[in-house]
Design an enzyme around this catalytic site. Structure first.
Site, PDB file in Angstrom:
ATOM      1  N   HIS A 193       0.701  -1.129  -0.052  1.00  0.00           N
ATOM      2  CA  HIS A 193       0.052  -0.043   0.098  1.00  0.00           C
ATOM      3  C   HIS A 193       0.978   1.268   0.073  1.00  0.00           C
ATOM      4  O   HIS A 193       1.843   1.260   0.822  1.00  0.00           O
ATOM      5  CB  HIS A 193      -0.847   0.081   1.191  1.00  0.00           C
ATOM      6  CG  HIS A 193      -1.933   0.927   1.278  1.00  0.00           C
ATOM      7  ND1 HIS A 193      -1.625   2.342   1.443  1.00  0.00           N
ATOM      8  CD2 HIS A 193      -3.230   1.017   0.469  1.00  0.00           C
ATOM      9  CE1 HIS A 193      -2.898   3.113   1.191  1.00  0.00           C
ATOM     10  NE2 HIS A 193      -3.813   2.566   0.675  1.00  0.00           N
ATOM     11  N   GLU A 243      -3.367   1.909  -7.672  1.00  0.00           N
ATOM     12  CA  GLU A 243      -3.704   3.247  -6.553  1.00  0.00           C
ATOM     13  C   GLU A 243      -2.819   4.467  -6.812  1.00  0.00           C
ATOM     14  O   GLU A 243      -1.824   4.371  -6.205  1.00  0.00           O
ATOM     15  CB  GLU A 243      -3.979   2.721  -5.286  1.00  0.00           C
ATOM     16  CG  GLU A 243      -4.848   1.728  -4.875  1.00  0.00           C
ATOM     17  CD  GLU A 243      -5.141   1.528  -3.263  1.00  0.00           C
ATOM     18  OE1 GLU A 243      -6.217   1.868  -3.315  1.00  0.00           O
ATOM     19  OE2 GLU A 243      -4.307   1.634  -2.541  1.00  0.00           O
TER      20      GLU A 243
HETATM   21  C1  PEP Z   1      -6.680   3.273  -0.068  1.00  0.00           C
HETATM   22  O1  PEP Z   1      -6.463   3.632   1.096  1.00  0.00           O
HETATM   23  O2  PEP Z   1      -6.625   2.252  -0.613  1.00  0.00           O
HETATM   24  C2  PEP Z   1      -7.644   4.264  -0.818  1.00  0.00           C
HETATM   25  C3  PEP Z   1      -7.823   4.020  -2.013  1.00  0.00           C
HETATM   26  O3  PEP Z   1      -7.817   5.312  -0.169  1.00  0.00           O
HETATM   27  P1  PEP Z   1      -9.161   6.591  -0.414  1.00  0.00           P
HETATM   28  O4  PEP Z   1     -10.139   5.824  -0.943  1.00  0.00           O
HETATM   29  O5  PEP Z   1      -9.293   7.097   0.780  1.00  0.00           O
HETATM   30  O6  PEP Z   1      -8.356   7.251  -1.364  1.00  0.00           O
END
Ligand code: PEP
Length: 237
Positions: free
Chosen positions: A91, A160
């Site tokens: 992450h 992400e």
């Molecule tokens: C995450 O922590 O994986 C994430 C996508 O956070 P957020 O939805 O707050 O952007």
């Protein structure tokens, strides 16, 4: 069928986590949800929850050990107590805030792979890399797979972008579509998108080709919003 995952990060207590999970579990039964729904609570709130098979409780982190002297960490001895067999690895907050190196991430990956864990493996570029262009962005993402077996059967990937996590800034449809297409060309695993997903934009994101589901932080911490997003995910499957 699309996947939905909630990352609690450093939110919710042991008590409110239990209530949240029970609430979601009842919803899954009543609405006959068949999608895989993941929840990653804090380590202090992990427990043996009696839930539907498709409601999977995972850990946000653990060290690559069974037990030992690793202050502040948990290992598989603590996870086994609750039958936890799912872990988030890579992450962006662990990479960029905690400072986990790719070498350590790969060590962790291989340890949990050997134990057959379901691994949700996160990759994504910071803003300055995105601004340098697509080639740089893809190069950066490929490096985040160093030491990671992409053929592992229990692997799910989450793209992400760092600049979209917890910022309220969502990647554009075009950005998501381009990066997901490129990743899918190389890796045929389920591929989630994460970064400021919320009830208002979830459907649009799930409509993008090569998006197999979402990993959600902030907007998933409210149980009513999370249930709404589970329902949207069900309808998109
Ligand atoms: C995450 O922590 O994986 C994430 C996508 O956070 P957020 O939805 O707050 O952007």
């Amino acid at each position: 069928m699309k996947i939905i995952a909630s990352n609690f990060k450093t939110n919710h207590t042991r008590k409110s986590t239990k209530e949240f999970i029970e609430n979601v579990n009842t919803f899954i039964s009543e609405e006959k949800i068949e999608n895989d729904v993941y929840i990653f609570p804090t380590a202090t709130a992990l427990d043996s929850f009696s839930v539907n098979e498709n409601l999977i409780i995972g850990t946000q982190n653990a060290f690559h050990v069974k037990n030992g002297s690793y202050t502040g960490e948990i290992g598989t001895e603590q996870l086994d107590e609750f039958g936890i067999k799912t872990i988030l690895i890579g992450h962006s907050e662990r990479r960029h805030i905690i400072g986990e190196s790719q070498k350590n991430i790969a060590l962790k990956y291989n340890y949990y792979k050997a134990l057959g864990y379901k691994i949700i493996y996160c990759v994504g570029e910071p803003l300055e890399v995105k601004e340098s262009g697509l080639t740089e962005t893809l190069g950066y993402i490929w490096e985040q797979f160093d030491g990671v077996d992409l053929d592992y059967e229990n692997l799910v990937i989450a793209y992400e972008p760092v600049w979209a996590i917890g910022t309220g800034v969502v990647a554009s449809i075009e950005d998501i579509s381009t990066i997901h297409r490129k990743i899918k060309k190389k890796i045929t695993k389920p591929l989630l998108y994460g970064g400021s997903v919320k009830p208002a934009n979830l459907e649009e994101i799930l409509n993008i080709e090569n998006v197999d589901g979402t990993l959600i932080g902030t907007s998933s911490w409210n149980v009513e919003d999370f249930k709404e997003m589970i329902q949207i995910t069900k309808n998109k499957s």
